[in-house]
Design an enzyme around this catalytic site. Sequence first.
Site, mmCIF file in Angstrom:
data_model
loop_
_atom_site.group_PDB
_atom_site.id
_atom_site.type_symbol
_atom_site.label_atom_id
_atom_site.label_comp_id
_atom_site.label_asym_id
_atom_site.label_seq_id
_atom_site.Cartn_x
_atom_site.Cartn_y
_atom_site.Cartn_z
ATOM 1 C CD1 TRP A 77 2.215 4.449 9.873
ATOM 2 C CD2 TRP A 77 3.840 5.040 8.447
ATOM 3 N NE1 TRP A 77 2.311 5.818 9.882
ATOM 4 C CE2 TRP A 77 3.312 6.209 9.019
ATOM 5 C CE3 TRP A 77 4.886 5.162 7.527
ATOM 6 C CZ2 TRP A 77 3.777 7.488 8.695
ATOM 7 C CZ3 TRP A 77 5.358 6.426 7.204
ATOM 8 C CH2 TRP A 77 4.808 7.577 7.782
ATOM 9 C CE LYS A 78 -0.481 -3.479 12.267
ATOM 10 N NZ LYS A 78 -1.641 -4.299 12.582
ATOM 11 C CG HIS B 214 2.859 -6.271 16.131
ATOM 12 N ND1 HIS B 214 1.985 -7.040 15.397
ATOM 13 C CD2 HIS B 214 2.227 -5.090 16.364
ATOM 14 C CE1 HIS B 214 0.873 -6.341 15.204
ATOM 15 N NE2 HIS B 214 0.993 -5.157 15.775
ATOM 16 C CD GLU C 67 -0.763 -3.807 19.245
ATOM 17 O OE1 GLU C 67 -1.187 -2.729 18.827
ATOM 18 O OE2 GLU C 67 -0.032 -4.555 18.580
ATOM 19 N N GLY D 209 -2.638 0.853 14.028
ATOM 20 C CA GLY D 209 -2.269 0.316 12.718
ATOM 21 C C GLY D 209 -3.011 1.065 11.622
ATOM 22 N N GLY D 210 -4.133 0.510 11.180
ATOM 23 C CA GLY D 210 -4.880 1.037 10.032
ATOM 24 C C GLY D 210 -5.104 2.541 10.041
HETATM 25 P P1 13P Z 1 -5.085 -1.863 13.907
HETATM 26 O O1 13P Z 1 -5.140 -0.482 14.507
HETATM 27 O O2 13P Z 1 -5.101 -1.855 12.420
HETATM 28 O O3 13P Z 1 -6.094 -2.767 14.531
HETATM 29 O O4 13P Z 1 -3.640 -2.463 14.303
HETATM 30 C C1 13P Z 1 -3.252 -2.441 15.636
HETATM 31 C C2 13P Z 1 -1.842 -2.849 15.700
HETATM 32 O O5 13P Z 1 -1.496 -3.980 15.389
HETATM 33 C C3 13P Z 1 -0.864 -1.831 16.100
HETATM 34 O O6 13P Z 1 0.386 -2.374 16.335
#
Ligand code: 13P
Length: 266
Positions: free
Chosen positions: A14-15, A99, A171, A239-240
């Site tokens: 979820w950052k 990350h 990633e 992420g998003g």
């Molecule tokens: P997104 O799915 O938003 O590109 O992010 C990927 C991510 O950094 C997951 O750790």
Amino acid sequence: MKTEIRQKFIVANWKMHTTSFEAQQLSKSIVEGIAAPDHVTVVLCPPFPYLPIVGDMLRGSRVALGAQNVYPEAEGAFTGEVSPTMLLDLDCKYVIVGHSERRHKLGESDSFINRKVVCALASGLDVILCVGETLEQRQKGQTEAVLDRQLSTGLAGVRPEVLSHLSVAYEPVWAIGNDEHHATPQQAHDTHLLIREKLSQMIGATWSGELTVYYGGSVEPGNAAAFLGQEGIDGVLIGGASLKADEFLAIVNAGILETEAEMQRT
Ligand code: 13P
């Protein structure tokens, strides 16, 4: 060691998003919405302050709790940091380490990341080590060298007996949260093979074959199955799309279908 059926792993990062209320609602919707929880491993990694709230929602479910970062000491005068012991105390099973946002926006080095990997594993957490090249590095043909460095330094000194608690996430920095540049499933597949080859040289073919390797970078409901269907990709780090329950659940469903297809094949 894993069983013969390799369950797909779906991890939400979820950052630095959500409020406490949103974190509670989102985790509730996810727990309630997973169709076949025993056919997939789902992990939610909320921001630190919301770990207890989300942990409460996950209790009694098959969805696991994870953290987005950790400091490589058990306790001490490290203002603002969070130890593995604290994460375990809050029922965290997983932690994301290295990350790209921590590498590139917060300046974490390979050797600092290595300290986190070694300490978190020794403490009993399951570590997801993130690796990946920038666009410039890819364009200069440096992808292999970058991954080699991130893996060999990141995993230095990791003891064989804790390898079952380690996984790696590829990633590519250029594909994270990026509408312009998306990695194709073929690019992800090729780089995953490269990563397993490196891992095989470092920890041996058996462990390298057993290890869960994720893909992360703009995974969404429309492309999740294509990534999860690639040989060597055991899961996705999102992420998003993990911030919207319906999108995340659609990706979880893609994971369930892939696991079930694997069950049919074996
Ligand atoms: P997104 O799915 O938003 O590109 O992010 C990927 C991510 O950094 C997951 O750790």
